[in-house]
Design a protein around this motif. Sequence first.
Motif, PDB file in Angstrom:
ATOM      1  N   LEU A  75       0.767  -1.130  -0.062  1.00  0.00           N
ATOM      2  CA  LEU A  75      -0.014   0.024  -0.072  1.00  0.00           C
ATOM      3  C   LEU A  75       0.946   1.271   0.047  1.00  0.00           C
ATOM      4  N   ILE A  76       1.951   1.250   0.847  1.00  0.00           N
ATOM      5  CA  ILE A  76       2.642   2.423   0.830  1.00  0.00           C
ATOM      6  C   ILE A  76       3.668   2.543  -0.373  1.00  0.00           C
ATOM      7  N   SER A  77       3.852   1.688  -1.067  1.00  0.00           N
ATOM      8  CA  SER A  77       4.861   1.493  -2.250  1.00  0.00           C
ATOM      9  C   SER A  77       3.725   2.018  -3.702  1.00  0.00           C
ATOM     10  N   GLY A  78       2.581   2.035  -3.439  1.00  0.00           N
ATOM     11  CA  GLY A  78       1.592   2.055  -4.406  1.00  0.00           C
ATOM     12  C   GLY A  78       1.283   1.250  -5.406  1.00  0.00           C
ATOM     13  N   GLU A  79       1.668  -0.141  -4.942  1.00  0.00           N
ATOM     14  CA  GLU A  79       1.430  -1.193  -5.718  1.00  0.00           C
ATOM     15  C   GLU A  79       0.008  -1.651  -5.532  1.00  0.00           C
ATOM     16  N   ILE A  80      -0.679  -1.306  -4.342  1.00  0.00           N
ATOM     17  CA  ILE A  80      -2.156  -1.470  -4.348  1.00  0.00           C
ATOM     18  C   ILE A  80      -2.730  -0.185  -3.970  1.00  0.00           C
ATOM     19  N   ASP A  81      -3.959   0.162  -4.148  1.00  0.00           N
ATOM     20  CA  ASP A  81      -4.598   1.494  -3.928  1.00  0.00           C
ATOM     21  C   ASP A  81      -5.309   1.477  -2.340  1.00  0.00           C
ATOM     22  N   PHE A  82      -5.591   0.333  -2.135  1.00  0.00           N
ATOM     23  CA  PHE A  82      -6.378   0.419  -0.661  1.00  0.00           C
ATOM     24  C   PHE A  82      -6.496  -1.141  -0.257  1.00  0.00           C
ATOM     25  N   ALA A  83      -6.292  -1.629   0.962  1.00  0.00           N
ATOM     26  CA  ALA A  83      -6.142  -2.900   1.398  1.00  0.00           C
ATOM     27  C   ALA A  83      -7.624  -3.480   2.312  1.00  0.00           C
ATOM     28  N   VAL A  84      -7.923  -4.354   2.224  1.00  0.00           N
ATOM     29  CA  VAL A  84      -9.166  -5.005   2.961  1.00  0.00           C
ATOM     30  C   VAL A  84      -8.459  -5.948   4.121  1.00  0.00           C
ATOM     31  N   HIS A  85      -9.054  -5.645   5.352  1.00  0.00           N
ATOM     32  CA  HIS A  85      -8.483  -6.454   6.563  1.00  0.00           C
ATOM     33  C   HIS A  85      -9.645  -6.798   7.419  1.00  0.00           C
ATOM     34  N   SER A  86      -9.348  -8.001   8.105  1.00  0.00           N
ATOM     35  CA  SER A  86     -10.114  -8.307   9.233  1.00  0.00           C
ATOM     36  C   SER A  86      -9.707  -7.555  10.443  1.00  0.00           C
ATOM     37  N   MET A  87     -10.453  -6.557  10.785  1.00  0.00           N
ATOM     38  CA  MET A  87     -10.308  -5.588  11.888  1.00  0.00           C
ATOM     39  C   MET A  87      -9.427  -6.118  13.092  1.00  0.00           C
ATOM     40  N   LYS A  88      -9.663  -7.371  13.484  1.00  0.00           N
ATOM     41  CA  LYS A  88      -9.159  -7.828  14.774  1.00  0.00           C
ATOM     42  C   LYS A  88      -7.693  -8.356  14.437  1.00  0.00           C
ATOM     43  N   ASP A  89      -7.223  -8.374  13.090  1.00  0.00           N
ATOM     44  CA  ASP A  89      -5.981  -8.610  12.774  1.00  0.00           C
ATOM     45  C   ASP A  89      -4.933  -7.352  12.757  1.00  0.00           C
ATOM     46  N   MET A  90      -5.400  -6.253  13.011  1.00  0.00           N
ATOM     47  CA  MET A  90      -4.790  -5.111  12.996  1.00  0.00           C
ATOM     48  C   MET A  90      -4.260  -4.498  14.391  1.00  0.00           C
ATOM     49  N   GLU A  91      -3.027  -4.124  14.272  1.00  0.00           N
ATOM     50  CA  GLU A  91      -2.419  -3.465  15.333  1.00  0.00           C
ATOM     51  C   GLU A  91      -3.181  -1.939  15.839  1.00  0.00           C
ATOM     52  N   THR A  92      -3.075  -1.528  16.948  1.00  0.00           N
ATOM     53  CA  THR A  92      -3.891  -0.419  17.243  1.00  0.00           C
ATOM     54  C   THR A  92      -3.107   0.772  16.648  1.00  0.00           C
ATOM     55  N   GLU A  93      -1.678   0.757  16.638  1.00  0.00           N
ATOM     56  CA  GLU A  93      -0.855   1.784  16.039  1.00  0.00           C
ATOM     57  C   GLU A  93      -0.565   1.832  14.421  1.00  0.00           C
ATOM     58  N   LEU A  94      -1.012   2.338  13.402  1.00  0.00           N
ATOM     59  CA  LEU A  94      -0.640   2.270  12.100  1.00  0.00           C
ATOM     60  C   LEU A  94       0.490   2.896  11.833  1.00  0.00           C
ATOM     61  N   SER A  95       0.838   2.787  10.816  1.00  0.00           N
ATOM     62  CA  SER A  95       2.031   3.533  10.015  1.00  0.00           C
ATOM     63  C   SER A  95       1.423   4.800   9.759  1.00  0.00           C
ATOM     64  N   PRO A  96       2.395   6.143  10.310  1.00  0.00           N
ATOM     65  CA  PRO A  96       1.721   7.407  10.017  1.00  0.00           C
ATOM     66  C   PRO A  96       1.291   7.781   8.518  1.00  0.00           C
ATOM     67  N   GLU A  97       1.776   6.945   7.805  1.00  0.00           N
ATOM     68  CA  GLU A  97       1.442   7.283   6.316  1.00  0.00           C
ATOM     69  C   GLU A  97      -0.029   6.710   5.845  1.00  0.00           C
ATOM     70  N   LEU A  98      -0.735   5.750   6.733  1.00  0.00           N
ATOM     71  CA  LEU A  98      -1.818   5.064   6.275  1.00  0.00           C
ATOM     72  C   LEU A  98      -3.025   5.291   7.322  1.00  0.00           C
ATOM     73  N   ILE A  99      -4.238   5.034   6.991  1.00  0.00           N
ATOM     74  CA  ILE A  99      -5.153   5.340   7.948  1.00  0.00           C
ATOM     75  C   ILE A  99      -6.189   4.244   7.476  1.00  0.00           C
ATOM     76  N   ILE A 100      -7.120   4.047   8.790  1.00  0.00           N
ATOM     77  CA  ILE A 100      -8.510   3.087   8.257  1.00  0.00           C
ATOM     78  C   ILE A 100      -9.373   3.984   8.720  1.00  0.00           C
ATOM     79  N   ASP A 101     -10.400   4.362   7.759  1.00  0.00           N
ATOM     80  CA  ASP A 101     -11.424   5.565   8.255  1.00  0.00           C
ATOM     81  C   ASP A 101     -12.744   4.816   7.401  1.00  0.00           C
TER      82      ASP A 101
END
Length: 313
Positions: A75-101
Amino acid sequence: MTFVKTYKIGTRGSPLALAQAEETRTRLLAAHEGALEPEQLEIRVIKTTGDRIQDRALSEVGGKGLFVKEIEEALISGEIDFAVHSMKDMETELSPELIIDCILPREDARDAFISASGKSLADLPSGSLVGTASLRRQAQILNRRPDLKVDILRGSVETRLRKLAEGKADATLLALAGLKRLGKEDVITELMHVDDMLPAVAQGAIGIERRLEDEEIAALLAPINDSVSYARISCERAMLAVLDGSCRTPIAGYAELVDGNMLDFRASVLATDGSLRFDASGQADISEAIALGERLGKELKVQAEDANLTFVL
Protein backbone atom coordinates in the motif's frame (compact mmCIF):
# COMPACT_ATOMS: atom_id res chain seq x y z
CA MET A 1 -9.31 5.01 -26.85
CA THR A 2 -10.72 6.05 -23.47
CA PHE A 3 -8.57 5.44 -20.41
CA VAL A 4 -10.42 3.63 -17.60
CA LYS A 5 -9.00 3.98 -14.10
CA THR A 6 -8.39 0.66 -12.32
CA TYR A 7 -8.21 0.37 -8.55
CA LYS A 8 -6.17 -2.42 -7.00
CA ILE A 9 -7.57 -3.99 -3.82
CA GLY A 10 -4.98 -5.71 -1.63
CA THR A 11 -5.91 -8.76 0.43
CA ARG A 12 -4.64 -12.00 1.88
CA GLY A 13 -5.36 -15.08 -0.18
CA SER A 14 -7.41 -17.23 2.21
CA PRO A 15 -11.00 -18.03 1.19
CA LEU A 16 -12.28 -15.80 4.01
CA ALA A 17 -10.01 -12.90 3.07
CA LEU A 18 -11.09 -13.20 -0.57
CA ALA A 19 -14.76 -13.27 0.48
CA GLN A 20 -14.19 -10.05 2.45
CA ALA A 21 -12.45 -8.41 -0.50
CA GLU A 22 -15.31 -9.46 -2.77
CA GLU A 23 -17.85 -8.02 -0.31
CA THR A 24 -15.95 -4.74 -0.37
CA ARG A 25 -15.90 -4.77 -4.16
CA THR A 26 -19.65 -5.48 -4.32
CA ARG A 27 -20.46 -2.65 -1.90
CA LEU A 28 -18.31 -0.20 -3.86
CA LEU A 29 -20.02 -1.10 -7.14
CA ALA A 30 -23.44 -0.62 -5.54
CA ALA A 31 -22.43 2.70 -3.96
CA HIS A 32 -21.02 4.02 -7.25
CA GLU A 33 -23.54 2.43 -9.60
CA GLY A 34 -23.22 3.89 -13.07
CA ALA A 35 -19.88 5.52 -12.28
CA LEU A 36 -17.82 2.40 -11.55
CA GLU A 37 -17.60 -0.79 -13.59
CA PRO A 38 -16.62 -4.25 -12.22
CA GLU A 39 -13.43 -4.37 -14.29
CA GLN A 40 -12.19 -1.21 -12.55
CA LEU A 41 -11.83 -3.03 -9.24
CA GLU A 42 -9.03 -5.60 -9.32
CA ILE A 43 -8.41 -7.88 -6.33
CA ARG A 44 -4.69 -8.38 -5.76
CA VAL A 45 -3.63 -11.27 -3.47
CA ILE A 46 -0.59 -10.68 -1.27
CA LYS A 47 1.00 -13.53 0.68
CA THR A 48 1.81 -12.53 4.26
CA THR A 49 4.25 -13.93 6.79
CA GLY A 50 1.33 -14.94 8.99
CA ASP A 51 -0.06 -17.08 6.17
CA ARG A 52 3.26 -18.87 5.70
CA ILE A 53 3.77 -19.78 9.38
CA GLN A 54 1.24 -22.42 10.38
CA ASP A 55 3.00 -24.47 13.08
CA ARG A 56 3.43 -21.88 15.86
CA ALA A 57 1.36 -19.42 17.82
CA LEU A 58 1.50 -15.86 16.49
CA SER A 59 2.65 -14.73 19.92
CA GLU A 60 5.87 -16.68 19.35
CA VAL A 61 6.72 -15.21 15.97
CA GLY A 62 5.83 -11.52 16.13
CA GLY A 63 2.11 -11.07 16.67
CA LYS A 64 -0.96 -10.48 14.56
CA GLY A 65 0.80 -7.77 12.56
CA LEU A 66 2.33 -10.61 10.56
CA PHE A 67 -0.99 -10.85 8.68
CA VAL A 68 -0.73 -7.29 7.37
CA LYS A 69 2.95 -6.31 7.11
CA GLU A 70 3.42 -7.17 3.43
CA ILE A 71 0.02 -5.75 2.51
CA GLU A 72 0.82 -2.43 4.16
CA GLU A 73 4.20 -2.33 2.41
CA ALA A 74 2.41 -2.80 -0.93
CA LEU A 75 0.00 0.00 0.00
CA ILE A 76 2.77 2.43 0.93
CA SER A 77 4.72 1.64 -2.26
CA GLY A 78 1.66 2.20 -4.46
CA GLU A 79 1.44 -1.41 -5.63
CA ILE A 80 -2.18 -1.43 -4.40
CA ASP A 81 -4.65 1.42 -3.86
CA PHE A 82 -6.33 0.20 -0.68
CA ALA A 83 -6.36 -2.92 1.47
CA VAL A 84 -9.13 -5.02 2.99
CA HIS A 85 -8.48 -6.38 6.48
CA SER A 86 -10.16 -8.31 9.27
CA MET A 87 -10.02 -5.57 11.88
CA LYS A 88 -9.17 -8.00 14.66
CA ASP A 89 -5.87 -8.62 12.83
CA MET A 90 -4.86 -4.96 12.98
CA GLU A 91 -2.41 -3.47 15.45
CA THR A 92 -3.74 -0.40 17.25
CA GLU A 93 -0.91 1.80 15.93
CA LEU A 94 -0.70 2.15 12.17
CA SER A 95 2.09 3.55 10.05
CA PRO A 96 1.83 7.38 9.98
CA GLU A 97 1.39 7.10 6.21
CA LEU A 98 -1.76 4.99 6.49
CA ILE A 99 -5.29 5.34 7.86
CA ILE A 100 -8.39 3.19 8.36
CA ASP A 101 -11.45 5.43 8.18
CA CYS A 102 -13.83 3.00 6.47
CA ILE A 103 -15.49 0.13 8.34
CA LEU A 104 -18.11 -2.02 6.63
CA PRO A 105 -21.32 -2.95 8.51
CA ARG A 106 -20.16 -5.28 11.27
CA GLU A 107 -21.18 -8.93 11.10
CA ASP A 108 -22.23 -10.89 14.21
CA ALA A 109 -19.18 -10.75 16.52
CA ARG A 110 -19.87 -13.90 18.54
CA ASP A 111 -17.66 -16.97 18.70
CA ALA A 112 -18.92 -20.33 17.48
CA PHE A 113 -18.03 -23.50 19.39
CA ILE A 114 -17.51 -26.58 17.25
CA SER A 115 -16.97 -30.03 18.75
CA ALA A 116 -16.36 -33.35 17.01
CA SER A 117 -18.76 -35.07 19.42
CA GLY A 118 -21.53 -32.49 19.14
CA LYS A 119 -21.26 -31.64 22.84
CA SER A 120 -21.41 -28.05 24.06
CA LEU A 121 -18.53 -26.40 25.92
CA ALA A 122 -20.31 -26.98 29.24
CA ASP A 123 -20.85 -30.67 28.46
CA LEU A 124 -17.40 -31.41 27.05
CA PRO A 125 -15.80 -34.23 29.12
CA SER A 126 -13.04 -33.26 31.56
CA GLY A 127 -9.60 -33.49 29.96
CA SER A 128 -10.91 -32.78 26.45
CA LEU A 129 -8.59 -30.81 24.17
CA VAL A 130 -9.83 -27.52 22.74
CA GLY A 131 -7.63 -26.34 19.88
CA THR A 132 -7.29 -22.64 19.18
CA ALA A 133 -4.43 -20.26 18.42
CA SER A 134 -6.22 -17.41 20.23
CA LEU A 135 -4.88 -16.67 23.72
CA ARG A 136 -8.14 -14.83 24.40
CA ARG A 137 -10.17 -17.95 23.70
CA GLN A 138 -7.73 -20.20 25.56
CA ALA A 139 -7.81 -18.00 28.67
CA GLN A 140 -11.60 -17.69 28.72
CA ILE A 141 -12.03 -21.45 28.25
CA LEU A 142 -9.65 -22.20 31.13
CA ASN A 143 -11.30 -19.54 33.29
CA ARG A 144 -14.65 -21.22 32.76
CA ARG A 145 -13.49 -24.86 32.49
CA PRO A 146 -10.05 -25.28 34.14
CA ASP A 147 -10.46 -29.05 33.77
CA LEU A 148 -10.07 -28.80 29.98
CA LYS A 149 -6.84 -28.73 27.97
CA VAL A 150 -6.01 -26.12 25.35
CA ASP A 151 -3.44 -26.18 22.58
CA ILE A 152 -2.58 -24.35 19.36
CA LEU A 153 -4.74 -25.02 16.30
CA ARG A 154 -3.84 -22.68 13.45
CA GLY A 155 -4.67 -22.28 9.80
CA SER A 156 -7.56 -21.06 7.68
CA VAL A 157 -11.14 -21.87 8.67
CA GLU A 158 -11.08 -24.87 6.32
CA THR A 159 -7.75 -26.09 7.69
CA ARG A 160 -8.93 -25.92 11.30
CA LEU A 161 -12.15 -27.74 10.50
CA ARG A 162 -10.14 -30.45 8.73
CA LYS A 163 -7.77 -30.81 11.71
CA LEU A 164 -10.79 -31.16 14.00
CA ALA A 165 -12.22 -33.89 11.76
CA GLU A 166 -8.84 -35.64 11.84
CA GLY A 167 -8.98 -35.82 15.64
CA LYS A 168 -6.21 -33.31 16.36
CA ALA A 169 -8.54 -31.68 18.88
CA ASP A 170 -11.89 -32.47 20.46
CA ALA A 171 -13.27 -29.01 19.81
CA THR A 172 -12.39 -25.55 18.53
CA LEU A 173 -13.82 -22.05 18.33
CA LEU A 174 -14.17 -19.90 15.23
CA ALA A 175 -15.63 -16.46 14.61
CA LEU A 176 -19.26 -16.73 13.57
CA ALA A 177 -18.69 -13.86 11.13
CA GLY A 178 -16.16 -15.86 9.15
CA LEU A 179 -18.35 -18.95 9.04
CA LYS A 180 -21.28 -16.87 7.80
CA ARG A 181 -19.18 -15.22 5.09
CA LEU A 182 -18.03 -18.67 3.94
CA GLY A 183 -21.48 -20.26 4.17
CA LYS A 184 -20.31 -22.78 6.78
CA GLU A 185 -22.74 -22.14 9.63
CA ASP A 186 -23.84 -25.78 9.52
CA VAL A 187 -20.67 -26.88 11.37
CA ILE A 188 -21.57 -24.93 14.54
CA THR A 189 -22.28 -26.93 17.67
CA GLU A 190 -23.04 -23.98 19.94
CA LEU A 191 -23.17 -20.21 19.50
CA MET A 192 -21.38 -18.60 22.42
CA HIS A 193 -23.17 -15.75 24.15
CA VAL A 194 -20.94 -12.75 24.73
CA ASP A 195 -21.43 -13.23 28.49
CA ASP A 196 -19.74 -16.63 28.19
CA MET A 197 -17.10 -15.84 25.57
CA LEU A 198 -16.37 -12.14 25.14
CA PRO A 199 -15.27 -11.55 21.52
CA ALA A 200 -11.93 -10.29 20.31
CA VAL A 201 -11.66 -6.56 19.78
CA ALA A 202 -13.18 -5.72 16.37
CA GLN A 203 -14.19 -9.32 15.65
CA GLY A 204 -16.60 -9.51 12.72
CA ALA A 205 -15.54 -6.15 11.29
CA ILE A 206 -13.94 -5.49 7.91
CA GLY A 207 -11.75 -2.40 7.68
CA ILE A 208 -10.39 -0.67 4.57
CA GLU A 209 -6.90 0.83 4.86
CA ARG A 210 -5.64 3.55 2.53
CA ARG A 211 -2.81 6.03 2.19
CA LEU A 212 -3.43 9.05 4.41
CA GLU A 213 -2.87 11.59 1.64
CA ASP A 214 -4.91 9.80 -1.03
CA GLU A 215 -8.08 11.90 -1.19
CA GLU A 216 -9.34 10.15 -4.33
CA ILE A 217 -9.47 6.83 -2.49
CA ALA A 218 -10.97 8.53 0.56
CA ALA A 219 -13.85 9.77 -1.60
CA LEU A 220 -14.23 6.35 -3.21
CA LEU A 221 -14.53 4.59 0.15
CA ALA A 222 -16.60 7.16 2.08
CA PRO A 223 -20.04 5.93 0.89
CA ILE A 224 -19.48 2.38 2.19
CA ASN A 225 -18.34 3.38 5.68
CA ASP A 226 -20.86 2.35 8.35
CA SER A 227 -20.76 5.05 11.04
CA VAL A 228 -22.17 2.89 13.84
CA SER A 229 -19.74 0.05 13.15
CA TYR A 230 -16.92 2.59 12.93
CA ALA A 231 -17.80 3.95 16.40
CA ARG A 232 -18.05 0.47 17.91
CA ILE A 233 -14.66 -0.54 16.54
CA SER A 234 -13.09 2.79 17.55
CA CYS A 235 -14.29 2.24 21.12
CA GLU A 236 -12.89 -1.29 21.32
CA ARG A 237 -9.56 -0.38 19.74
CA ALA A 238 -9.17 2.63 22.04
CA MET A 239 -9.38 0.26 25.03
CA LEU A 240 -6.84 -2.06 23.42
CA ALA A 241 -4.46 0.82 22.76
CA VAL A 242 -4.52 1.88 26.43
CA LEU A 243 -3.60 -1.67 27.43
CA ASP A 244 -0.90 -1.86 24.75
CA GLY A 245 -2.69 -5.04 23.77
CA SER A 246 -1.52 -7.59 21.26
CA CYS A 247 -2.20 -11.23 20.49
CA ARG A 248 0.20 -12.04 23.34
CA THR A 249 -2.18 -10.73 26.01
CA PRO A 250 -5.68 -12.22 26.50
CA ILE A 251 -7.88 -9.14 26.03
CA ALA A 252 -11.52 -9.08 24.94
CA GLY A 253 -13.95 -6.26 24.27
CA TYR A 254 -17.39 -5.75 22.81
CA ALA A 255 -19.28 -2.51 22.16
CA GLU A 256 -22.87 -2.45 20.93
CA LEU A 257 -25.43 0.25 20.25
CA VAL A 258 -28.30 0.39 22.76
CA ASP A 259 -31.08 2.89 23.49
CA GLY A 260 -30.69 5.02 20.40
CA ASN A 261 -27.24 6.62 20.40
CA MET A 262 -25.78 4.96 23.49
CA LEU A 263 -22.83 2.60 23.28
CA ASP A 264 -22.67 -0.20 25.84
CA PHE A 265 -19.13 -1.50 26.22
CA ARG A 266 -17.73 -4.39 28.21
CA ALA A 267 -14.11 -5.48 28.29
CA SER A 268 -11.91 -8.05 29.99
CA VAL A 269 -8.26 -8.88 30.51
CA LEU A 270 -7.15 -12.30 31.71
CA ALA A 271 -4.10 -14.19 32.82
CA THR A 272 -2.94 -16.53 30.06
CA ASP A 273 -3.86 -19.61 32.11
CA GLY A 274 -7.30 -18.24 32.91
CA SER A 275 -6.59 -18.07 36.66
CA LEU A 276 -7.30 -14.33 36.81
CA ARG A 277 -9.95 -12.28 35.04
CA PHE A 278 -10.72 -8.58 35.34
CA ASP A 279 -13.83 -6.97 33.86
CA ALA A 280 -15.00 -3.43 33.22
CA SER A 281 -18.16 -2.05 31.62
CA GLY A 282 -19.78 1.28 30.91
CA GLN A 283 -21.98 3.33 28.61
CA ALA A 284 -21.59 6.61 26.75
CA ASP A 285 -23.06 8.49 23.82
CA ILE A 286 -21.80 7.16 20.50
CA SER A 287 -19.96 10.46 19.95
CA GLU A 288 -17.81 9.59 23.00
CA ALA A 289 -16.82 6.14 21.68
CA ILE A 290 -13.07 6.62 21.95
CA ALA A 291 -13.27 8.25 25.39
CA LEU A 292 -15.39 5.31 26.65
CA GLY A 293 -12.86 2.81 25.36
CA GLU A 294 -9.97 4.69 26.92
CA ARG A 295 -11.77 4.95 30.28
CA LEU A 296 -12.44 1.23 30.48
CA GLY A 297 -8.92 0.47 29.33
CA LYS A 298 -7.55 2.53 32.22
CA GLU A 299 -9.87 0.76 34.68
CA LEU A 300 -8.66 -2.63 33.50
CA LYS A 301 -5.03 -1.55 33.60
CA VAL A 302 -5.37 -0.48 37.25
CA GLN A 303 -7.09 -3.76 38.19
CA ALA A 304 -4.47 -5.85 36.42
CA GLU A 305 -1.51 -3.92 37.84
CA ASP A 306 -2.94 -4.12 41.38
CA ALA A 307 -2.99 -7.92 40.97
CA ASN A 308 0.53 -7.91 39.48
CA LEU A 309 -0.77 -9.25 36.18
CA THR A 310 1.94 -8.52 33.63
CA PHE A 311 1.02 -7.43 30.13
CA VAL A 312 3.11 -9.31 27.57
CA LEU A 313 3.96 -6.94 24.74
